[in-house]
Design a protein around this motif. Structure first.
Motif, short mmCIF file in Angstrom:
data_model
loop_
_atom_site.label_atom_id
_atom_site.label_comp_id
_atom_site.label_asym_id
_atom_site.label_seq_id
_atom_site.Cartn_x
_atom_site.Cartn_y
_atom_site.Cartn_z
N UNK A 74 15.82 23.88 -55.75
CA UNK A 74 14.62 23.05 -55.44
C UNK A 74 14.22 22.76 -57.03
N UNK A 75 13.77 21.62 -57.28
CA UNK A 75 13.26 21.28 -58.70
C UNK A 75 11.70 21.21 -58.60
N UNK A 76 10.86 21.92 -59.38
CA UNK A 76 9.43 21.51 -59.64
C UNK A 76 8.88 21.20 -61.13
N UNK A 77 8.40 20.50 -61.08
CA UNK A 77 7.98 19.82 -62.54
C UNK A 77 6.74 20.84 -62.76
N UNK A 78 6.80 21.56 -64.10
CA UNK A 78 5.47 22.22 -64.60
C UNK A 78 5.59 22.58 -65.70
N UNK A 79 4.55 22.66 -66.39
CA UNK A 79 4.52 23.05 -67.85
C UNK A 79 4.25 24.54 -68.16
N UNK A 80 4.99 25.11 -68.02
CA UNK A 80 4.81 26.94 -68.12
C UNK A 80 3.99 27.22 -69.20
N UNK A 81 3.66 26.55 -70.11
CA UNK A 81 2.62 26.76 -71.32
C UNK A 81 1.30 26.65 -70.79
N UNK A 82 1.18 26.16 -69.65
CA UNK A 82 -0.30 25.94 -69.01
C UNK A 82 -0.44 26.99 -67.92
N UNK A 83 -1.19 27.88 -67.84
CA UNK A 83 -1.09 28.96 -66.80
C UNK A 83 -1.45 28.26 -65.65
N UNK A 84 -2.33 27.33 -65.42
CA UNK A 84 -2.65 26.61 -64.01
C UNK A 84 -1.37 26.03 -63.54
N UNK A 85 -0.54 25.27 -64.54
CA UNK A 85 0.66 24.66 -64.14
C UNK A 85 1.68 25.87 -63.32
#
Length: 242
Positions: A74-85
């Motif tokens: 399953x793909x999920x777009x997120x910037x893991x450098x941003x904690x809320x993401x």
């Protein structure tokens, strides 16, 4: 203490089978480099893999490829450098699967400039991608999913420059002391950047699979150097006059 894996932690002909069946594992940076290679290995081992990254199109393509090969992704777009993401991505994973057994986090962004020419912006980008994101993910799983393991793939051992040492040292310190918060963290340090060739990068995938195996749940606080075969040298074709 830093440990070193043998070059072939698992023979190339070994059939992994369904050793990770029933596990839900998230991989960051899953649409490129080591993230793509590790995701494929986890899917072949029977895990349901969550592909996390910044590009929706490449994530969808990677997930489609794994599904076509018989895996579950399953793909999920997120910037893991941003904690809320990351928190949002983690919540979505739990909504889909109801659990998250493990995370493989790529904390191995390399600098494009030498130490003396490294700009403040590039340094902060390296810090956010490699250190801040690792701490944030560990903090969030400690608060919400204390049983979830975290394997970090850290700065490569062939990377030169003074700037790499505070990054590697910070990530290593996090891993070696995570037991104080009852967290299961381990760190893998590949000997070079990804080749984008699953065969050449297999020792790293094998190390990830070994740490993910249910029988290895007691392993934590390990910093493991992973030697990889050198990249093949490109032949320069000479042009001869007719």
């Amino acid at each position: 203490m830093t440990q070193q894996t043998p070059t072939a932690a698992m023979p190339a002909h070994t059939t992994v089978g369904e050793v990770l069946a029933g596990q839900v594992i998230a991989v960051t940076g899953a649409d490129q480099g080591y993230g793509r290679t590790v995701s494929a290995a986890l899917a072949r081992a029977g895990a349901s893999v969550v592909l996390i990254g910044n590009n929706s199109e490449t994530l969808a393509a990677a997930a489609s490829q794994l599904e076509h090969a018989g895996g579950t992704a399953v793909p999920i777009k997120a910037d893991v450098g941003v904690p809320l993401d990351w928190l949002s991505a983690q919540t979505r994973i739990l909504d889909i699967y109801g659990s998250l057994h493990g995370i493989v986090h790529l904390a191995d962004k390399r600098a494009h400039a030498e130490f003396t020419m490294l700009s403040e912006n590039e340094w902060m980008d390296l810090f956010n991608c490699n250190v801040k994101s690792s701490v944030a993910i560990a903090q969030i799983i400690r608060r919400r999913l204390p049983g979830t393991w975290l394997t970090l793939i850290g700065p490569h051992t062939d990377e030169r420059g003074l700037h790499v040492h505070p990054q590697r040292g910070a990530v290593q310190g996090l891993v070696e002391n995570a037991h104080r918060e009852n967290l299961r963290l381990n760190l893998l340090l590949p000997s070079r950047a990804s080749s984008s060739d699953d065969t050449l990068d297999r020792p790293l995938s094998n190390a990830v699979l070994a740490l993910a195996a249910p029988g290895m749940a007691s392993l934590r606080g390990n910093v493991i150097e992973v030697p990889l075969p050198p990249l093949p040298k490109l032949r320069v074709q000479e042009d001869y006059p007719l």
